[in-house]
Design a protein around this motif. Structure first.
Motif, PDB file in Angstrom:
ATOM      1  N   GLY A  37      -3.445  -9.117  16.849  1.00 49.32           N
ATOM      2  CA  GLY A  37      -3.123  -7.737  16.497  1.00 49.32           C
ATOM      3  C   GLY A  37      -2.399  -7.632  15.168  1.00 49.32           C
ATOM      4  O   GLY A  37      -2.651  -6.718  14.377  1.00 49.32           O
ATOM      5  N   ILE A  38      -1.503  -8.589  14.903  1.00 45.82           N
ATOM      6  CA  ILE A  38      -0.782  -8.610  13.623  1.00 45.82           C
ATOM      7  C   ILE A  38      -1.749  -8.881  12.478  1.00 45.82           C
ATOM      8  O   ILE A  38      -1.706  -8.219  11.433  1.00 45.82           O
ATOM      9  CB  ILE A  38       0.339  -9.672  13.667  1.00 45.82           C
ATOM     10  CG1 ILE A  38       1.446  -9.229  14.634  1.00 45.82           C
ATOM     11  CG2 ILE A  38       0.914  -9.922  12.270  1.00 45.82           C
ATOM     12  CD1 ILE A  38       2.462 -10.307  14.939  1.00 45.82           C
ATOM     13  N   MET A  39      -2.625  -9.837  12.661  1.00 45.09           N
ATOM     14  CA  MET A  39      -3.576 -10.192  11.609  1.00 45.09           C
ATOM     15  C   MET A  39      -4.552  -9.047  11.314  1.00 45.09           C
ATOM     16  O   MET A  39      -4.975  -8.862  10.167  1.00 45.09           O
ATOM     17  CB  MET A  39      -4.353 -11.445  12.007  1.00 45.09           C
ATOM     18  CG  MET A  39      -3.495 -12.703  12.099  1.00 45.09           C
ATOM     19  SD  MET A  39      -2.750 -13.190  10.518  1.00 45.09           S
ATOM     20  CE  MET A  39      -4.219 -13.660   9.587  1.00 45.09           C
ATOM     21  N   GLU A  40      -4.892  -8.279  12.331  1.00 43.43           N
ATOM     22  CA  GLU A  40      -5.859  -7.193  12.155  1.00 43.43           C
ATOM     23  C   GLU A  40      -5.211  -5.879  11.728  1.00 43.43           C
ATOM     24  O   GLU A  40      -5.920  -4.942  11.327  1.00 43.43           O
ATOM     25  CB  GLU A  40      -6.626  -6.982  13.469  1.00 43.43           C
ATOM     26  CG  GLU A  40      -7.520  -8.155  13.834  1.00 43.43           C
ATOM     27  CD  GLU A  40      -8.068  -8.069  15.252  1.00 43.43           C
ATOM     28  OE1 GLU A  40      -7.770  -7.056  15.942  1.00 43.43           O
ATOM     29  OE2 GLU A  40      -8.778  -9.008  15.669  1.00 43.43           O
ATOM     30  N   GLU A  41      -3.898  -5.800  11.781  1.00 44.65           N
ATOM     31  CA  GLU A  41      -3.192  -4.576  11.415  1.00 44.65           C
ATOM     32  C   GLU A  41      -3.357  -4.278   9.926  1.00 44.65           C
ATOM     33  O   GLU A  41      -3.184  -5.150   9.074  1.00 44.65           O
ATOM     34  CB  GLU A  41      -1.699  -4.717  11.765  1.00 44.65           C
ATOM     35  CG  GLU A  41      -0.799  -3.629  11.232  1.00 44.65           C
ATOM     36  CD  GLU A  41      -1.222  -2.246  11.687  1.00 44.65           C
ATOM     37  OE1 GLU A  41      -1.243  -1.336  10.844  1.00 44.65           O
ATOM     38  OE2 GLU A  41      -1.532  -2.094  12.895  1.00 44.65           O
ATOM     39  N   GLU A  42      -3.710  -3.026   9.611  1.00 41.26           N
ATOM     40  CA  GLU A  42      -3.940  -2.638   8.218  1.00 41.26           C
ATOM     41  C   GLU A  42      -2.640  -2.587   7.425  1.00 41.26           C
ATOM     42  O   GLU A  42      -2.627  -2.913   6.235  1.00 41.26           O
ATOM     43  CB  GLU A  42      -4.645  -1.278   8.171  1.00 41.26           C
ATOM     44  CG  GLU A  42      -6.072  -1.310   8.721  1.00 41.26           C
ATOM     45  CD  GLU A  42      -6.748   0.031   8.621  1.00 41.26           C
ATOM     46  OE1 GLU A  42      -6.115   0.996   8.126  1.00 41.26           O
ATOM     47  OE2 GLU A  42      -7.918   0.143   9.029  1.00 41.26           O
ATOM     48  N   ASN A  43      -1.568  -2.156   8.066  1.00 44.31           N
ATOM     49  CA  ASN A  43      -0.277  -2.102   7.378  1.00 44.31           C
ATOM     50  C   ASN A  43       0.222  -3.528   7.130  1.00 44.31           C
ATOM     51  O   ASN A  43       0.133  -4.388   8.007  1.00 44.31           O
ATOM     52  CB  ASN A  43       0.738  -1.334   8.229  1.00 44.31           C
ATOM     53  CG  ASN A  43       1.952  -0.883   7.442  1.00 44.31           C
ATOM     54  OD1 ASN A  43       2.461  -1.617   6.605  1.00 44.31           O
ATOM     55  ND2 ASN A  43       2.419   0.324   7.702  1.00 44.31           N
ATOM     56  N   ASP A  44       0.725  -3.805   5.949  1.00 41.71           N
ATOM     57  CA  ASP A  44       1.195  -5.165   5.647  1.00 41.71           C
ATOM     58  C   ASP A  44       2.685  -5.347   5.929  1.00 41.71           C
ATOM     59  O   ASP A  44       3.247  -6.412   5.648  1.00 41.71           O
ATOM     60  CB  ASP A  44       0.877  -5.540   4.194  1.00 41.71           C
ATOM     61  CG  ASP A  44       1.523  -4.603   3.180  1.00 41.71           C
ATOM     62  OD1 ASP A  44       2.302  -3.711   3.599  1.00 41.71           O
ATOM     63  OD2 ASP A  44       1.237  -4.751   1.978  1.00 41.71           O
ATOM     64  N   LYS A  45       3.330  -4.326   6.516  1.00 40.73           N
ATOM     65  CA  LYS A  45       4.732  -4.423   6.927  1.00 40.73           C
ATOM     66  C   LYS A  45       4.805  -4.114   8.419  1.00 40.73           C
ATOM     67  O   LYS A  45       4.552  -2.984   8.836  1.00 40.73           O
ATOM     68  CB  LYS A  45       5.611  -3.445   6.140  1.00 40.73           C
ATOM     69  CG  LYS A  45       5.710  -3.757   4.649  1.00 40.73           C
ATOM     70  CD  LYS A  45       6.633  -2.749   3.973  1.00 40.73           C
ATOM     71  CE  LYS A  45       6.848  -3.083   2.502  1.00 40.73           C
ATOM     72  NZ  LYS A  45       7.783  -2.132   1.860  1.00 40.73           N
TER      73      LYS A  45
END
Length: 248
Positions: free
Chosen positions: A209-217
């Protein structure tokens, strides 16, 4: 009761109570401040806020302060919750709860680990002198679900994954007859198998989920025991993930 037996019983009770309080202190239940950790792969920054599921109000207030501050810096927050999202019958819920208890060895009540009305902690009598409370709902710790979200695996899907790997969890008469607050002695599932699902499988889902998240923060508000496992899962997906100086 004979005096010697009375003294021995009293000492054992004090020892058990003392051990419980020492255990709570060891897991950080009496902390008043959260200690965030930061990680990066030079594309994304992830701030991990280690949680415990019971604690002091001051601790959860500090988590709220941190998430508010990080929101202002453009972070989104991912929360932990295994609450099922599917429509289930009462009988399905009952069976799933019994299977979950057989996996973890304790009854997870809907009110949380700590019953402040009946003074019980995970089914055990507990004098709550420090004012411990159950972990509040994410909205009470600053969650903004217009951008934040739960990133976890619902417990019915956890059980389905467990059974797909290791076979059906077989309930017995003891499982059905044991009352919620009685000590569980009905034959728990093997710890290594349970940890592979309750920790490993969930950490893998969170890392993806972190890797696929568009937001980089990204902020992750999750149980403290998941920090190392999540880090290793992230490194398995991208070896450039590394620890950085923790945020203020």
């Amino acid at each position: 009761m004979k005096p010697r037996l009375l003294i021995t019983t009293a000492l054992l009770f004090i020892l058990c109570t003392s051990c419980l309080n020492l255990s709570l202190r060891a897991i950080g239940a009496y902390d008043t401040k959260a200690e965030p950790k930061a990680f990066t792969n030079n594309k994304k920054t992830m701030v991990f806020i280690p949680m415990h599921h019971i604690g002091l109000k001051e601790f959860y207030d500090d988590v709220h302060r941190l998430t508010d501050s990080l929101h202002n810096e453009g972070y989104i927050v991912l929360y932990e919750s295994v609450k099922t999202k599917d429509s289930l019958t009462d009988e399905q819920k009952k069976i799933l709860n019994l299977k979950l208890r057989k996996m973890v060895g304790v009854n997870i009540d809907t009110i949380g680990y700590l019953d402040t009305v009946n003074n019980r902690l995970m089914g055990r009598r507990f004098k709550n002198r420090k004012g411990l409370i159950n972990q509040p709902h994410p909205r009470l710790m600053g969650a903004d679900f217009s951008k934040d979200r739960v990133q976890d695996v619902p417990f019915n899907k956890l059980i389905a994954e467990y059974e797909s790997r290791y076979g059906e969890i077989m309930l017995n008469p003891c499982d059905y007859n044991l009352r919620p607050h009685e000590k569980y002695e009905c034959g728990k599932e093997p710890d290594d198998q349970v940890n592979a699902i309750i920790r490993g499988y969930r950490e893998e889902s969170l890392a993806k989920g972190i890797m696929e998240e568009e937001n980089d923060k990204i902020v992750v508000v999750y149980g403290a025991l998941h920090e190392w496992g999540l880090y290793k899962k992230l490194q398995a997906l991208d070896s450039t993930w590394t620890r950085v100086i923790k945020p203020n």
